[in-house]
Design an enzyme around this catalytic site. Structure first.
Site, PDB file in Angstrom:
ATOM      1  N   GLY A 256     119.988 -49.306 -90.747  1.00  0.00           N
ATOM      2  CA  GLY A 256     118.620 -49.783 -90.877  1.00  0.00           C
ATOM      3  C   GLY A 256     118.628 -51.234 -91.311  1.00  0.00           C
ATOM      4  CD  GLU A 291     118.695 -52.955 -97.201  1.00  0.00           C
ATOM      5  OE1 GLU A 291     119.795 -53.337 -97.655  1.00  0.00           O
ATOM      6  OE2 GLU A 291     118.526 -51.796 -96.773  1.00  0.00           O
ATOM      7  CD  GLU A 313     123.190 -47.478 -99.586  1.00  0.00           C
ATOM      8  OE1 GLU A 313     121.943 -47.588 -99.656  1.00  0.00           O
ATOM      9  OE2 GLU A 313     123.915 -48.429 -99.263  1.00  0.00           O
TER      10      GLU A 313
END
Ligand code: ZN
Length: 440
Positions: A256, A291, A313
């Site tokens: 992504g 991000e 993550e």
């Protein structure tokens, strides 16, 4: 090609300290190859031996201190280095191959107009497809990049551009200490929109054939970026630590997005080319926030080894969803998380291949991506959210900020994080092995 093992990484980490990479990349060659030259300065235990990694098309030259080494000593991707001194300089020049698999220097020719676009993907151990490196997450160093490319191109790296000494030549400022898997750049006739917020220069990029679509959404993307940046600055003591904040939407991207400090790359499907639902806009906002969360949890403080990839993550997933819900117009982000992301985790959990959130052991780098799924992202984020509820938000943030302060520009483990949270919350059971070793 052997994948770096944890045992090897630990031994190399004890033998050397990397100070800097001076990277010079020539993208003018045309065809399938480009050229790289790297000068690595590192300290070592005198007399010791180690190795660097590179996956060249042709190795042109290797020089360690005052000795030229035979390029023929390269075995698979490993360059043996012996008789090290206290202070060392390794220079490696090579012809490297462009990739079309999203690993290393990805090259894309836009069918819309024939223009060529490049971007560098170095996760997880792919920096060695671009230049020679000591490619493991806990050997951080400053990178100084220079690029030669067609003069009409745009070239963007992790750090600010400092000079264009001649047409077709770009020189960048030294980066803060980065893990090798965070090195990145984009190069090509990219379309750009620029802005600024709270002293942070902002840029968004896409290929020219998508320019009108990026322009149509530029305000929305910048607004989400500004709102998230403000919220992270409220939550964290440490300000955004990497200078500028560029976000590049690039073609044929495998994931992504990727949290390269200062130059985040996103798949360019996030540049919408037709009417989309508000849910799709929310997912883009959550990815932007995810991000950005990594800039602190992941980039400023980086996992020591790939066994903590799930934590990296899960944390970005937790913080990204939280900040999207708290700071942007997408205040239902946790509902979407429960409907979509958590369902992804539940589905993975019901298969025979289910596994603990935190792996027991990750023996080599390649194994880091085994069992990397909805459990690693969504179940992990749910576990963290539960942990925050149990600790209380104030204690959680105090512990997290102490963790950032203790390990800034360095590396840390799950145990380090739990120790910081334990101290901040006065909950000693957190630091006990029974909690630290996750059983599902
Ligand atoms: Zn992530």
């Amino acid at each position: 090609m052997p994948s770096l093992t944890r045992v090897e990484a630990t031994a190399r980490g004890a033998t050397i300290t990397v100070e800097s990479y001076q990277v010079d990349i020539d993208l003018t060659g045309g065809g399938d190859l480009f050229r790289s030259r790297v000068e690595i300065r590192f300290r070592a235990t005198p007399g010791a031996a180690t190795f660097a990694e590179i996956k060249p098309h042709t190795l042109l030259g290797v020089r360690l201190n005052d000795r030229d080494l035979d390029p023929g000593v390269l075995a698979d991707n490993r360059l043996p280095l012996s008789d090290l001194e206290a202070d060392n300089t390794l220079v490696v020049e090579a012809e490297m191959a462009y990739s079309n698999t999203g690993e290393g220097m990805h090259r894309f020719v836009d069918p819309a107009d024939g223009e060529t676009y490049l971007y560098a993907v170095t996760f997880l151990d792919n920096v060695q497809r671009i230049f020679a490196a000591f490619d493991q997450p806990d050997l951080k160093a400053s990178f100084v990049l220079a690029v030669t490319a067609p003069p009409e191109w745009t070239v963007v790296g992790n750090a600010e551009l400092t000079a264009n000494p001649a047409p077709g030549r770009w020189e960048f400022a030294p980066t803060a200490p980065l893990a090798t898997y965070f090195f990145s750049l984009i190069a090509g006739p990219y379309h750009v929109r620029q802005a600024e917020h709270d002293g942070v220069p902002l840029g968004i990029y896409c290929r020219r054939s998508l320019a009108e679509h990026l322009d149509a959404d530029a305000e929305e993307i910048f607004t989400v970026t500004r709102q998230c940046l403000d919220r992270f600055h409220e939550l964290f003591t440490e300000r955004y630590p990497f200078g500028k904040y560029d976000q590049a939407f690039v073609p044929e991207f495998n994931a992504g997005a990727m949290e390269n400090p200062g130059i985040v790359t996103f798949r360019d499907d996030y540049v919408f080319r037709s009417a989309v639902t508000d849910t799709q806009r929310e997912l883009r906002a959550t990815t932007i926030a995810h991000e950005m969360a990594h800039m602190w949890f992941g980039d400023l403080v980086t996992m020591r080894w790939w066994d903590d990839l799930w934590l990296n993550e899960s944390f970005a997933e937790y913080l990204g969803t939280r900040v999207t819900a708290e700071a942007t117009r997408f205040d239902q982000a946790w509902t979407t998380f429960a409907m979509r992301r958590k369902a992804w985790g539940y589905a993975a959990d019901q298969r025979p291949s289910t596994h603990p959130v935190a792996p027991e052991e990750v023996a080599d780098a390649e194994e880091g991506l085994l069992n990397f799924d909805g459990i690693s992202y969504a179940k992990g984020a749910s576990v963290l959210r539960q942990l925050v509820a149990w600790l209380g938000d104030e204690a959680f943030l105090a512990g997290l900020n102490a963790h950032f302060a203790a390990h800034r520009f360095g590396n840390a483990t799950l145990a380090d994080l739990l120790a910081s949270l334990s101290t901040a919350s006065a909950r000693s059971e957190l630091a006990s092995p029974a909690v630290a070793s996750n059983d599902g």
